[in-house]
Design a protein around this motif. Structure first.
Motif, PDB file in Angstrom:
ATOM      1  N   PHE A 103      -0.286 -89.536  60.318  1.00  0.00           N
ATOM      2  CA  PHE A 103       0.753 -90.152  59.501  1.00  0.00           C
ATOM      3  C   PHE A 103       0.343 -90.189  58.026  1.00  0.00           C
ATOM      4  N   PHE A 104      -0.866 -90.625  57.768  1.00  0.00           N
ATOM      5  CA  PHE A 104      -1.358 -90.745  56.391  1.00  0.00           C
ATOM      6  C   PHE A 104      -1.465 -89.378  55.728  1.00  0.00           C
ATOM      7  N   ASN A 105      -1.988 -88.414  56.438  1.00  0.00           N
ATOM      8  CA  ASN A 105      -2.144 -87.081  55.858  1.00  0.00           C
ATOM      9  C   ASN A 105      -0.808 -86.379  55.662  1.00  0.00           C
ATOM     10  N   SER A 106       0.166 -86.681  56.502  1.00  0.00           N
ATOM     11  CA  SER A 106       1.501 -86.093  56.309  1.00  0.00           C
ATOM     12  C   SER A 106       2.131 -86.591  55.018  1.00  0.00           C
ATOM     13  N   LEU A 107       1.963 -87.890  54.733  1.00  0.00           N
ATOM     14  CA  LEU A 107       2.496 -88.436  53.486  1.00  0.00           C
ATOM     15  C   LEU A 107       1.782 -87.849  52.277  1.00  0.00           C
ATOM     16  N   LEU A 108       0.466 -87.691  52.370  1.00  0.00           N
ATOM     17  CA  LEU A 108      -0.276 -87.091  51.264  1.00  0.00           C
ATOM     18  C   LEU A 108       0.138 -85.640  51.040  1.00  0.00           C
ATOM     19  N   LEU A 109       0.398 -84.924  52.115  1.00  0.00           N
ATOM     20  CA  LEU A 109       0.848 -83.542  51.986  1.00  0.00           C
ATOM     21  C   LEU A 109       2.226 -83.475  51.335  1.00  0.00           C
ATOM     22  N   LEU A 110       3.118 -84.401  51.696  1.00  0.00           N
ATOM     23  CA  LEU A 110       4.430 -84.457  51.060  1.00  0.00           C
ATOM     24  C   LEU A 110       4.296 -84.747  49.574  1.00  0.00           C
ATOM     25  N   ILE A 155      18.463 -94.270  33.599  1.00  0.00           N
ATOM     26  CA  ILE A 155      19.006 -92.946  33.296  1.00  0.00           C
ATOM     27  C   ILE A 155      18.877 -92.065  34.525  1.00  0.00           C
ATOM     28  N   LYS A 156      19.976 -91.492  34.951  1.00  0.00           N
ATOM     29  CA  LYS A 156      19.972 -90.665  36.154  1.00  0.00           C
ATOM     30  C   LYS A 156      19.525 -89.259  35.794  1.00  0.00           C
ATOM     31  N   ARG A 157      18.349 -88.883  36.288  1.00  0.00           N
ATOM     32  CA  ARG A 157      17.788 -87.569  35.989  1.00  0.00           C
ATOM     33  C   ARG A 157      18.353 -86.525  36.946  1.00  0.00           C
ATOM     34  N   LYS A 158      18.106 -85.282  36.595  1.00  0.00           N
ATOM     35  CA  LYS A 158      18.579 -84.205  37.465  1.00  0.00           C
ATOM     36  C   LYS A 158      17.762 -84.104  38.739  1.00  0.00           C
ATOM     37  N   ASP A 159      16.546 -84.649  38.734  1.00  0.00           N
ATOM     38  CA  ASP A 159      15.750 -84.655  39.955  1.00  0.00           C
ATOM     39  C   ASP A 159      15.788 -86.049  40.580  1.00  0.00           C
ATOM     40  N   PHE A 160      16.985 -86.633  40.606  1.00  0.00           N
ATOM     41  CA  PHE A 160      17.146 -87.986  41.137  1.00  0.00           C
ATOM     42  C   PHE A 160      16.635 -88.075  42.571  1.00  0.00           C
ATOM     43  N   LYS A 161      16.954 -87.080  43.382  1.00  0.00           N
ATOM     44  CA  LYS A 161      16.516 -87.113  44.779  1.00  0.00           C
ATOM     45  C   LYS A 161      14.997 -87.036  44.886  1.00  0.00           C
ATOM     46  N   GLU A 162      14.378 -86.201  44.041  1.00  0.00           N
ATOM     47  CA  GLU A 162      12.912 -86.118  44.055  1.00  0.00           C
ATOM     48  C   GLU A 162      12.287 -87.443  43.604  1.00  0.00           C
ATOM     49  N   GLN A 163      12.928 -88.116  42.648  1.00  0.00           N
ATOM     50  CA  GLN A 163      12.432 -89.410  42.199  1.00  0.00           C
ATOM     51  C   GLN A 163      12.464 -90.421  43.335  1.00  0.00           C
ATOM     52  N   VAL A 164      13.601 -90.482  44.044  1.00  0.00           N
ATOM     53  CA  VAL A 164      13.718 -91.418  45.163  1.00  0.00           C
ATOM     54  C   VAL A 164      12.664 -91.106  46.221  1.00  0.00           C
ATOM     55  N   ALA A 165      12.501 -89.809  46.535  1.00  0.00           N
ATOM     56  CA  ALA A 165      11.497 -89.421  47.533  1.00  0.00           C
ATOM     57  C   ALA A 165      10.094 -89.819  47.079  1.00  0.00           C
ATOM     58  N   HIS A 166       9.807 -89.592  45.801  1.00  0.00           N
ATOM     59  CA  HIS A 166       8.478 -89.933  45.281  1.00  0.00           C
ATOM     60  C   HIS A 166       8.209 -91.431  45.378  1.00  0.00           C
ATOM     61  N   HIS A 167       9.182 -92.244  44.969  1.00  0.00           N
ATOM     62  CA  HIS A 167       8.990 -93.694  45.007  1.00  0.00           C
ATOM     63  C   HIS A 167       8.843 -94.190  46.445  1.00  0.00           C
ATOM     64  N   LEU A 168       9.660 -93.651  47.360  1.00  0.00           N
ATOM     65  CA  LEU A 168       9.573 -94.077  48.752  1.00  0.00           C
ATOM     66  C   LEU A 168       8.232 -93.694  49.372  1.00  0.00           C
ATOM     67  N   VAL A 169       7.798 -92.457  49.130  1.00  0.00           N
ATOM     68  CA  VAL A 169       6.507 -92.019  49.670  1.00  0.00           C
ATOM     69  C   VAL A 169       5.379 -92.869  49.102  1.00  0.00           C
ATOM     70  N   THR A 170       5.445 -93.168  47.813  1.00  0.00           N
ATOM     71  CA  THR A 170       4.399 -93.982  47.183  1.00  0.00           C
ATOM     72  C   THR A 170       4.360 -95.381  47.777  1.00  0.00           C
ATOM     73  N   ILE A 171       5.531 -95.994  47.961  1.00  0.00           N
ATOM     74  CA  ILE A 171       5.588 -97.345  48.528  1.00  0.00           C
ATOM     75  C   ILE A 171       5.057 -97.348  49.960  1.00  0.00           C
ATOM     76  N   ILE A 172       5.442 -96.347  50.751  1.00  0.00           N
ATOM     77  CA  ILE A 172       4.960 -96.273  52.136  1.00  0.00           C
ATOM     78  C   ILE A 172       3.462 -96.038  52.167  1.00  0.00           C
ATOM     79  N   LEU A 173       2.969 -95.166  51.282  1.00  0.00           N
ATOM     80  CA  LEU A 173       1.528 -94.898  51.235  1.00  0.00           C
ATOM     81  C   LEU A 173       0.735 -96.148  50.860  1.00  0.00           C
ATOM     82  N   ILE A 174       1.196 -96.866  49.841  1.00  0.00           N
ATOM     83  CA  ILE A 174       0.486 -98.077  49.423  1.00  0.00           C
ATOM     84  C   ILE A 174       0.497 -99.112  50.545  1.00  0.00           C
ATOM     85  N   THR A 175       1.665 -99.305  51.169  1.00  0.00           N
ATOM     86  CA  THR A 175       1.782-100.302  52.239  1.00  0.00           C
ATOM     87  C   THR A 175       0.921 -99.935  53.431  1.00  0.00           C
ATOM     88  N   PHE A 176       1.002 -98.671  53.845  1.00  0.00           N
ATOM     89  CA  PHE A 176       0.227 -98.266  55.019  1.00  0.00           C
ATOM     90  C   PHE A 176      -1.267 -98.283  54.742  1.00  0.00           C
TER      91      PHE A 176
END
Length: 414
Positions: free
Chosen positions: A331-338, A228-249
């Motif tokens: 790098f790590f703290n920038s992602l946490l701040l985002l 289901i495409k939510r109205k905050d679709f862009k925020e969802q994509v950003a959240h998932h990407l930041v989470t994946i990068i944080l976990i990987t890093f």
């Protein structure tokens, strides 16, 4: 004579074969790999990757370990498909979730083309032009677009199945992670995350939990175009990407202790939110309202109190108490701040919903998706002639617009 000339001149020189140049790709990749994983970029001063090699029965985190997350993410997509049909769908019927009957639109090539190419909501001048082209009245054209929009909106059953899958995962992930970290010192004292860092051995249970969390967020990213495409679709994509990068890093840089706290902190509120939506779709408002209050309290405490005062504080200050800053630190703290900025954004939406909750005494129908538009003639009459209450005229001020915004607003999966 020719033989004599040949003997006099000696053997004819052979044409040299073309020499293939050695491939530069492996060397370029090796150079890029060495440059990317420089000790001074990702590790504190006076530390090196050589110190994190497995030895004497001690196992450390290595970036290549996370490659197992890709097939596991595909497996989770398959498990979710089976779960939604064998568990989510029967559960929705048992709880009384019913999809609203929708009237199908009459086929109209002109209106359909405009709907697909130009947009779902043509403005009134364009609507009048389309009505004239099709030989319809303006109201008939408006009704066609309204019904066509309703056809594109997801049904309650689909919403319920998605929420039930996320609820089961977040619930298992939270209590599973809590059982893994319960006896660890850094759960109760985040400053212990930096004890003897980066020489912190990897525990098998923590690796399994980390791998499962990474696979889940990758599976969410894979399924995002089909969900289901939510109205905050862009925020969802950003959240998932930041989470994946944080976990990987965090895994690659052996920041598993602080990373595990971030994961646990987020899972603590997510499963309550999904349960709240499930009961909302089932029209069990009392349970939904109670869960919404619990979710709001947990969310504000974990995301706006614990996260900045415990997580951000220890990563910004205590992490470099015994060493200087380095690139990985920034790098790590920038992602946490985002991530914290996304928390603030969602907190604002929750406050708007709480305001509506206090005014109306219950949550809005769907806090995340589009609200289905009325299709009956009674609905049209209600829109044209709003019912007066206690003899007062309907208002169209900021409070009414806020209620409409909340009814159509939603919040991302956090």
């Amino acid at each position: 004579m020719a033989r004599e000339l040949g003997q006099a001149r000696g053997p004819l020189p052979r044409c040299p074969l073309p020499v293939r140049p050695a491939s530069c790709a492996p060397r370029m990749w090796s150079s890029l790999n060495e440059w990317l994983w420089q000790d001074r970029l990702w590790l504190p001063p006076n530390s090196s990757w050589a110190e994190l090699e497995d030895r004497d029965g001690l196992v450390y985190a290595h970036p290549q370990d996370l490659l197992a997350a890709l097939p596991l993410a595909l497996a989770l997509v398959a498990v979710r498909f089976i779960f939604e049909r064998l568990v989510g769908l029967p559960l929705s019927r048992w709880l009384g979730v019913r999809d609203q009957a929708r009237r199908l639109v009459k086929p109209n090539a002109t209106l359909e083309k405009h709907f697909l190419m130009e947009g779902w909501r043509p403005k009134e001048p364009q609507m009048a032009v389309l009505a004239a082209q099709c030989g319809l009245t303006l109201r008939q054209t408006q009704r066609w677009f309204r019904r066509r929009r309703n056809q594109e909106r997801p049904c309650l059953t689909k919403k319920f199945c998605e929420a039930s899958w996320r609820f089961v995962f977040y619930l298992c992930s939270f209590f599973g992670g809590l059982s893994i970290l319960y006896h660890e010192s850094w759960l109760w004292r985040p400053v212990m995350c930096w004890e003897n860092y980066p020489k912190q051995p990897l525990k098998p249970a923590l690796y399994c939990w980390y791998l499962l969390e990474l696979s889940f967020y990758i599976s969410l990213l894979i399924r995002l175009p089909f969900d289901i495409k939510r109205k905050d679709f862009k925020e969802q994509v950003a959240h998932h990407l930041v989470t994946i990068i944080l976990i990987t890093f965090s895994y690659s840089a052996n920041l598993l202790r602080i990373g595990s706290l971030v994961l646990l902190l987020h899972d603590s509120a997510d499963y309550v939110l999904e349960a709240c939506k499930m009961f909302n779709y089932a029209h069990q408002q009392q349970v939904c309202n109670s869960l919404f209050i619990v979710f709001s309290l947990v969310f504000f405490y974990t995301r706006l109190v614990l996260f900045p005062t415990q997580i951000l504080y220890t990563t910004y200050y205590e992490s470099i108490a015994n060493s200087g800053p380095f690139f990985g630190y920034y790098f790590f703290n920038s992602l946490l701040l985002l991530l914290q900025l996304l928390h603030v954004f969602w907190s604002y939406l929750i406050l708007r919903m709480i305001h509506s909750f206090i005014k109306k005494g219950q949550m809005e129908k769907d806090i995340r998706s589009d609200v289905e538009e009325l299709d009956s003639s009674e609905g049209e009459a209600a829109r044209e002639h709003p019912q007066l209450k206690n003899g007062t005229a309907p208002t169209d001020g900021p409070r009414s617009r806020a209620a409409v915004w909340l009814a159509n607003g939603h919040m991302s999966a956090m």
